[in-house]
Structure formats: C-alpha cells, structure tokens
Motif scaffolding. Structure first.
Motif, PDB file in Angstrom:
ATOM      1  N   VAL A  49       0.826  -1.214   0.000  1.00 36.13           N
ATOM      2  CA  VAL A  49       0.000   0.000   0.000  1.00 36.13           C
ATOM      3  C   VAL A  49       0.859   1.263   0.000  1.00 36.13           C
ATOM      4  CG1 VAL A  49      -2.023  -1.079   1.051  1.00 36.13           C
ATOM      5  CG2 VAL A  49      -0.251  -0.087   2.521  1.00 36.13           C
ATOM      6  N   GLY A  50       2.182   1.090   0.109  1.00 32.09           N
ATOM      7  CA  GLY A  50       3.073   2.237   0.080  1.00 32.09           C
ATOM      8  C   GLY A  50       4.503   1.800  -0.163  1.00 32.09           C
ATOM      9  N   LEU A  51       5.282   2.729  -0.712  1.00 27.38           N
ATOM     10  CA  LEU A  51       6.668   2.420  -1.059  1.00 27.38           C
ATOM     11  C   LEU A  51       7.492   3.692  -0.977  1.00 27.38           C
ATOM     12  CD1 LEU A  51       7.848   0.305  -3.997  1.00 27.38           C
ATOM     13  CD2 LEU A  51       8.518   2.685  -3.957  1.00 27.38           C
ATOM     14  N   LEU A  52       8.670   3.589  -0.402  1.00 28.73           N
ATOM     15  CA  LEU A  52       9.629   4.696  -0.372  1.00 28.73           C
ATOM     16  C   LEU A  52      10.970   4.149  -0.820  1.00 28.73           C
ATOM     17  CD1 LEU A  52      10.564   7.545   0.231  1.00 28.73           C
ATOM     18  CD2 LEU A  52      10.704   6.937   2.640  1.00 28.73           C
ATOM     19  N   GLY A  53      11.452   4.645  -1.942  1.00 26.56           N
ATOM     20  CA  GLY A  53      12.693   4.143  -2.521  1.00 26.56           C
ATOM     21  C   GLY A  53      13.825   5.135  -2.431  1.00 26.56           C
ATOM     22  N   THR A  54      14.940   4.750  -3.009  1.00 27.18           N
ATOM     23  CA  THR A  54      16.146   5.562  -3.019  1.00 27.18           C
ATOM     24  C   THR A  54      16.571   5.798  -4.456  1.00 27.18           C
ATOM     25  OG1 THR A  54      16.845   4.608  -0.921  1.00 27.18           O
ATOM     26  CG2 THR A  54      18.558   5.672  -2.238  1.00 27.18           C
TER      27      THR A  54
END
Length: 105
Positions: A49-54
C-alpha cells in the motif's frame, strides 16, 4: 515494524521487487527506474500500500519515489511511518544524513 494492520519493512527479496513494480504500475507510476537499496514497503493484508525508494547516486543518499496507494483514506499517517522506517534503515546502515527533494505539483 508493524503498526496497526500495516507492516513496514525493507524490500529484500526478488518477489518484493516484482510486487513493488506491479504496485507502481497500478498507481500510475513509471516502473522503469530501478529500485535501489534501501526501498521500504508498507503492506496491509499482504498487499503493498506504500513504497519509499532511493534514487541511485554515488555522491549521496537521495530519497527516490514515495508512492502511497490512492485508496488510502488518510495517507499522511502511512507516509510518516514509511519515512520513519526508511530513516531507521539508514541509521542502522550508518548513514548520518540524506537528501529529500520536494516537487511542486
């Protein structure tokens, strides 16, 4: 880290990458950019339901994409938890600072 019904964790197996790409496509995002370490995902009932990448760069750690499922009624809480989980991964990796660009829409 698990809060309420949401699990926040580091994406670390190939099936996570495939699920993350499907999640990005389902939310109208381009999935061509590689997912780099660290990428933190949020799951509810087994679904991302969510994603935080680099963003991959040699000079610094730069936050990449932050995407929250459009069906989430109050996305700010999920967003805050994704950032907290991301920062914890960075702390454990010995990172002391990172860049986080903000786009105007």
């Amino acid at each position: 880290m698990k809060l309420g019904g949401t699990e926040y964790r580091l994406s670390c197996v190939p099936s996570d990458a495939a699920a993350a790409r499907a999640f990005l496509r389902a939310n109208g995002e381009d999935d061509d950019e590689p997912l780099s370490f660290p990428t933190v995902i949020a799951r509810r009932q087994g679904q991302i339901v969510g994603l935080l990448g680099t963003h991959p760069t040699r000079e610094a750690v730069v936050i990449g994409r932050l995407v929250v499922d459009r069906s989430i009624s109050r996305p700010i809480f999920l967003t805050i938890r994704l950032i907290e989980a991301y920062e914890e991964v960075l702390r454990r990796a010995g990172v002391q600072w990172y860049n986080g660009p903000v786009e105007r829409s």
